[in-house]
Design a protein around this motif. Structure first.
Motif, PDB file in Angstrom:
ATOM      1  N   PRO A  80      27.821 -13.571   9.028  1.00  0.00           N
ATOM      2  CA  PRO A  80      28.408 -12.409   8.333  1.00  0.00           C
ATOM      3  C   PRO A  80      29.932 -12.378   8.400  1.00  0.00           C
ATOM      4  CG  PRO A  80      26.516 -11.734   9.637  1.00  0.00           C
ATOM      5  CD  PRO A  80      26.830 -13.147  10.031  1.00  0.00           C
ATOM      6  N   LEU A  81      30.497 -12.809   9.546  1.00  0.00           N
ATOM      7  CA  LEU A  81      31.957 -12.853   9.660  1.00  0.00           C
ATOM      8  C   LEU A  81      32.519 -13.860   8.660  1.00  0.00           C
ATOM      9  CD1 LEU A  81      34.569 -12.049  11.041  1.00  0.00           C
ATOM     10  CD2 LEU A  81      34.123 -13.800  12.783  1.00  0.00           C
ATOM     11  N   GLY A  82      31.899 -15.032   8.610  1.00  0.00           N
ATOM     12  CA  GLY A  82      32.326 -16.020   7.624  1.00  0.00           C
ATOM     13  C   GLY A  82      32.124 -15.517   6.210  1.00  0.00           C
ATOM     14  N   ALA A  83      31.044 -14.744   6.006  1.00  0.00           N
ATOM     15  CA  ALA A  83      30.765 -14.201   4.682  1.00  0.00           C
ATOM     16  C   ALA A  83      31.863 -13.255   4.230  1.00  0.00           C
ATOM     17  CB  ALA A  83      29.417 -13.477   4.692  1.00  0.00           C
ATOM     18  N   MET A  84      32.347 -12.422   5.148  1.00  0.00           N
ATOM     19  CA  MET A  84      33.419 -11.484   4.793  1.00  0.00           C
ATOM     20  C   MET A  84      34.711 -12.221   4.433  1.00  0.00           C
ATOM     21  SD  MET A  84      32.977  -8.194   7.337  1.00  0.00           S
ATOM     22  CE  MET A  84      32.765  -9.118   8.868  1.00  0.00           C
ATOM     23  N   VAL A  85      35.028 -13.246   5.224  1.00  0.00           N
ATOM     24  CA  VAL A  85      36.257 -14.008   4.969  1.00  0.00           C
ATOM     25  C   VAL A  85      36.143 -14.818   3.685  1.00  0.00           C
ATOM     26  CG1 VAL A  85      37.761 -15.839   5.823  1.00  0.00           C
ATOM     27  CG2 VAL A  85      36.860 -14.125   7.410  1.00  0.00           C
ATOM     28  N   PHE A  86      35.068 -15.606   3.584  1.00  0.00           N
ATOM     29  CA  PHE A  86      34.921 -16.483   2.424  1.00  0.00           C
ATOM     30  C   PHE A  86      34.536 -15.708   1.167  1.00  0.00           C
ATOM     31  CE2 PHE A  86      34.330 -19.738   5.788  1.00  0.00           C
ATOM     32  CZ  PHE A  86      35.320 -20.617   5.375  1.00  0.00           C
ATOM     33  N   GLY A  87      33.811 -14.590   1.348  1.00  0.00           N
ATOM     34  CA  GLY A  87      33.493 -13.765   0.192  1.00  0.00           C
ATOM     35  C   GLY A  87      34.754 -13.225  -0.452  1.00  0.00           C
ATOM     36  N   HIS A  88      35.687 -12.771   0.382  1.00  0.00           N
ATOM     37  CA  HIS A  88      36.973 -12.297  -0.130  1.00  0.00           C
ATOM     38  C   HIS A  88      37.720 -13.430  -0.834  1.00  0.00           C
ATOM     39  CE1 HIS A  88      40.554  -9.681  -0.193  1.00  0.00           C
ATOM     40  NE2 HIS A  88      41.223 -10.808   0.022  1.00  0.00           N
ATOM     41  N   LEU A  89      37.742 -14.602  -0.188  1.00  0.00           N
ATOM     42  CA  LEU A  89      38.418 -15.753  -0.808  1.00  0.00           C
ATOM     43  C   LEU A  89      37.758 -16.128  -2.129  1.00  0.00           C
ATOM     44  CD1 LEU A  89      39.022 -18.114   2.264  1.00  0.00           C
ATOM     45  CD2 LEU A  89      40.738 -16.786   1.018  1.00  0.00           C
ATOM     46  N   GLY A  90      36.424 -16.096  -2.142  1.00  0.00           N
ATOM     47  CA  GLY A  90      35.704 -16.478  -3.350  1.00  0.00           C
ATOM     48  C   GLY A  90      35.975 -15.557  -4.517  1.00  0.00           C
ATOM     49  N   ASP A  91      36.089 -14.255  -4.251  1.00  0.00           N
ATOM     50  CA  ASP A  91      36.352 -13.290  -5.317  1.00  0.00           C
ATOM     51  C   ASP A  91      37.833 -13.186  -5.664  1.00  0.00           C
ATOM     52  OD1 ASP A  91      33.769 -12.412  -5.964  1.00  0.00           O
ATOM     53  OD2 ASP A  91      33.710 -11.073  -4.229  1.00  0.00           O
ATOM     54  N   ARG A  92      38.709 -13.582  -4.739  1.00  0.00           N
ATOM     55  CA  ARG A  92      40.142 -13.445  -4.979  1.00  0.00           C
ATOM     56  C   ARG A  92      40.817 -14.783  -5.323  1.00  0.00           C
ATOM     57  NH1 ARG A  92      40.075  -9.077  -6.310  1.00  0.00           N
ATOM     58  NH2 ARG A  92      40.897  -7.197  -5.332  1.00  0.00           N
ATOM     59  N   VAL A  93      40.545 -15.818  -4.528  1.00  0.00           N
ATOM     60  CA  VAL A  93      41.211 -17.110  -4.724  1.00  0.00           C
ATOM     61  C   VAL A  93      40.394 -18.028  -5.623  1.00  0.00           C
ATOM     62  CG1 VAL A  93      42.181 -19.122  -3.548  1.00  0.00           C
ATOM     63  CG2 VAL A  93      42.286 -16.872  -2.460  1.00  0.00           C
ATOM     64  N   GLY A  94      39.071 -17.909  -5.540  1.00  0.00           N
ATOM     65  CA  GLY A  94      38.225 -18.739  -6.384  1.00  0.00           C
ATOM     66  C   GLY A  94      36.989 -19.230  -5.673  1.00  0.00           C
ATOM     67  N   ARG A  95      35.901 -19.351  -6.435  1.00  0.00           N
ATOM     68  CA  ARG A  95      34.649 -19.855  -5.870  1.00  0.00           C
ATOM     69  C   ARG A  95      34.837 -21.273  -5.309  1.00  0.00           C
ATOM     70  NH1 ARG A  95      34.050 -14.681  -7.556  1.00  0.00           N
ATOM     71  NH2 ARG A  95      32.478 -14.328  -9.178  1.00  0.00           N
ATOM     72  N   PHE A 381      30.476 -12.342  -5.161  1.00  0.00           N
ATOM     73  CA  PHE A 381      30.523 -13.249  -4.009  1.00  0.00           C
ATOM     74  C   PHE A 381      30.500 -12.441  -2.708  1.00  0.00           C
ATOM     75  CE2 PHE A 381      32.213 -17.753  -3.151  1.00  0.00           C
ATOM     76  CZ  PHE A 381      31.637 -17.797  -1.890  1.00  0.00           C
ATOM     77  N   SER A 382      31.352 -11.426  -2.614  1.00  0.00           N
ATOM     78  CA  SER A 382      31.470 -10.637  -1.381  1.00  0.00           C
ATOM     79  C   SER A 382      30.201  -9.842  -1.090  1.00  0.00           C
ATOM     80  CB  SER A 382      32.655  -9.673  -1.482  1.00  0.00           C
ATOM     81  OG  SER A 382      33.870 -10.369  -1.597  1.00  0.00           O
ATOM     82  N   GLY A 383      29.705  -9.116  -2.083  1.00  0.00           N
ATOM     83  CA  GLY A 383      28.522  -8.290  -1.870  1.00  0.00           C
ATOM     84  C   GLY A 383      27.296  -9.094  -1.531  1.00  0.00           C
ATOM     85  N   MET A 384      27.092 -10.174  -2.253  1.00  0.00           N
ATOM     86  CA  MET A 384      25.941 -11.023  -1.994  1.00  0.00           C
ATOM     87  C   MET A 384      26.065 -11.704  -0.637  1.00  0.00           C
ATOM     88  SD  MET A 384      24.574 -14.143  -4.322  1.00  0.00           S
ATOM     89  CE  MET A 384      23.352 -15.278  -3.685  1.00  0.00           C
TER      90      MET A 384
END
Length: 455
Positions: A80-95, A381-384
C-alpha cells in the motif's frame, strides 16, 4: 463539462490513428503485459521455496516456517505504501515512468536476497536482510499489477478490454509457472543438499535478470491517450491539480470499496488455490519438495490456459454475470478440491489442483478489466492501487500465514479451504450489488461518467 471530459470525447477508440501509432500501442501492451510475469515470479518463488528459506535464514528451528511466511507477509505490508507513491507518480508523471522505476527496485530486491549470506554465516542478520529486501520488493510492486491493468485497459479497443486486461492475469500465472517450473527443475536436477545450499539462489538471480530486462523495454512504451488528455486538461482545470489519491478518496470511495472487495477474493483464491498448494501438500501429505512443486506446476499451467477464455466471456456476457458464476464454483468446489490434494493417487491430486486453479484464474481475468473500469481517468491509478494493494496485504500475503496458523491451532487440514470459502461469500455478495457494469461503455464514457465523478 471539464476540459478532460471534452478532450476525451474524440478518442473512444484507443486504437484509432496511424499504422505507426497502432504498432506502438500494440508493442506497449505486450511490454506491459509481460511485466506481470516478473512481479508474480518474484512473489511466487518466495513461497514456493519457503521451507528452504526457513533453513537458510532462520536456522530451521521449530515453527520457523511461520516466521518465514511472516516475512513474506511483511513484504505485502509495504505494497500500500508503494501504491500511494507509485499511484501518484502514475497519475501525475505517467503510467510508463512509474513502471520503469518499479522494475529497477524489483531487480535490486531479488538480487539482494540472492546474494544475502545465510544464518550460519552472519546469524540473525541474515533474517534481517531477508526482511529488508522483501519489504523493498513489496514497495516496488505497489505499482506493478495495478499499473499494468490500468495501462492495458486504457490501451484496449472498445469491447476488447476484458480479453486485453486478462493477459495481465494470464502473465501473472506465467510468472507463477516460471517460478514453480524452474523450482521443480532445480529440485529434480540438484541434490537436496545443493538445492538448499545454493540452488535456490539461482531462482532469485533469474528473477533479478527478468526485472532488469524490463527497464529498457518499458522505456520504449507509449503513454496512453487517457494520460495525455489528463496532462493537457490539468493545465486549465484546477480540480485536476489536486492529489490523485485525495481525489479518489473524496470522489470515488465506492470504486475503491469495489476494488478492495474484488481484489480480496482474487488474492485469497490466488495465494491459497495456486501459490500455497506446494506448501500445503508438503505439510499435510508429506510429499517431497520436488513432487509438490510438480503439482504446483500443473495448477499454474491450467490457470494460464483458461484465463483468456474468461476475459473473452466477460466481454461477451458481462463482468457481473461472470463473477457471479465464478462465485458459485468457488463455494461448491474449494473444500472438495482440497480433499483431493492430499489423496495418495497422483491423478486425483492433480485433479484437485486443477479444480482450485480454474476459478482463481477466472476471477483474476474478469477483475483485470472490471476494477479499473470502476474509476475515471483522473485518479484511476491511485484509487485502484489503494483498493487492490490493501486487499492483497490482508488476503494475499497474509493468507498462507493465516492458513498455516489455522491448521496448527485447530488441527483441521481443510482450514485453508474453509477460510477461502468464507472470504468469497463475505466479499463477493456486496460486489454484486456495488459494482458498476461498465464493460460495454467506451473509455471516454467511463472517464466522464457522472455516477463516478460528482457534479
Amino acid at each position: 463539462m471539464s476540459e478532460f471530459e471534452s478532450a476525451s470525447r474524440p478518442s473512444a477508440d484507443p486504437g484509432a490513428g496511424s499504422p505507426e501509432k497502432e504498432r506502438g500501442r500494440r508493442r506497449s501492451m505486450l511490454v506491459a503485459a509481460f511485466g506481470t510475469v516478473v512481479e508474480w515470479y518474484d512473489f511466487s518463488i518466495f513461497f514456493y521455496v519457503a521451507t528452504t528459506l526457513t533453513k537458510e535464514f532462520f536456522g530451521g528451528q521449530a515453527d520457523s516456517l511461520l516466521l518465514t511466511l511472516g516475512v513474506g507477509a511483511a513484504g505485502f505490508l509495504f505494497r500500500p505504501l508503494g501504491a500511494m507513491v507509485f499511484g501518484h507518480l502514475g497519475d501525475r508523471v505517467g503510467r510508463k515512468h512509474a513502471l520503469v522505476v518499479s522494475a529497477v527496485l524489483m531487480a535490486v530486491s531479488m538480487l539482494g536476497i540472492a546474494v544475502m549470506p545465510d544464518y550460519n554465516t552472519i546469524g540473525i542478520w541474515a533474517g534481517v536482510g531477508l526482511v529488508f529486501f522483501r519489504c523493498l520488493s513489496g514497495f516496488s510492486v505497489g505499482a506493478e499489477y495495478t499499473g499494468i491493468m490500468v495501462f492495458l485497459m486504457e490501451s484496449a479497443k472498445p469491447g476488447k478490454r476484458g480479453v486485453a486486461a486478462s493477459w495481465a492475469a494470464a502473465n501473472s500465472e506465467v510468472g507463477a509457472l516460471l517460478a514453480v517450473g524452474s523450482g521443480a527443475l532445480l529440485a529434480n536436477t540438484l541434490s537436496t543438499e545443493a538445492m538448499e545450499s545454493w540452488g535456490w539462489r539461482i531462482l532469485f538471480i533469474l528473477g533479478a535478470l527478468l526485472a532488469a530486462l524490463m527497464v529498457p523495454l518499458r522505456r520504449m512504451m507509449v503513454e496512453t491517450d487517457t494520460f495525455k488528455r489528463l496532462q493537457n486538461a490539468e493545465k486549465t482545470d484546477v480540480a485536476l491539480q489536486r492529489s490523485p489519491l485525495i481525489t479518489a478518496i473524496l470522489e470515488q470511495p465506492r470504486a475503491i470499496i469495489v476494488a478492495f472487495l474484488i481484489s480480496s477474493i482474487g488474492s485469497v483464491s490466488y495465494f491459497l488455490n495456486i501459490t500455497y498448494v506446494p506448501t500445503y501438500i508438503e505439510e499435510v501429505a508429506k510429499v517431497p519438495n520436488s513432487g509438490s512443486l510438480a503439482l504446483g506446476t500443473v495448477a499454474a499451467v491450467v490457470a494460464i490456459v483458461v484465463t483468456p477464455f474468461f476475459g473473452v466471456a466477460s466481454d461477451r456476457f458481462g463482468r457481473k454475470v461472470s463473477l457471479a458464476g465464478l462465485m458459485v464454483v468457488f463455494i461448491f468446489t474449494t473444500i472438495p478440491a482440497y480433499v483431493l490434494l492430499s489423496n495418495d493417487s497422483a491423478a486425483i491430486a492433480i485433479g484437485g489442483a486443477a479444480f482450485l486453479a480454474i476459478p482463481a484464474a477466472g476471477w483474476s481475468a474478469v477483475a483485470a478489466a472490471m476494477i479499473p473500469e470502476q474509476f475515471t481517468g483522473t485518479s484511476r491509478f491511485s484509487g485502484m492501487a489503494i483498493g487492490y494493494n490493501v486487499a492483497t496485504v490482508l488476503f494475499g500475503g497474509l493468507s498462507p500465514l493465516v492458513a498455516t496458523w489455522l491448521m496448527s491451532s485447530t488441527g483441521l487440514t481443510l482450514a485453508p479451504a474453509i477460510y477461502a470459502t468464507v472470504i468469497v461469500i463475505v466479499a463477493g455478495v456486496p460486489v454484486l450489488f456495488l459494482a458498476r457494469s461498465m464493460g460495454r461503455k467506451t473509455l471516454a464514457e467511463i472517464d466522464e461518467d457522472r455516477h463516478l465523478v460528482p457534479a
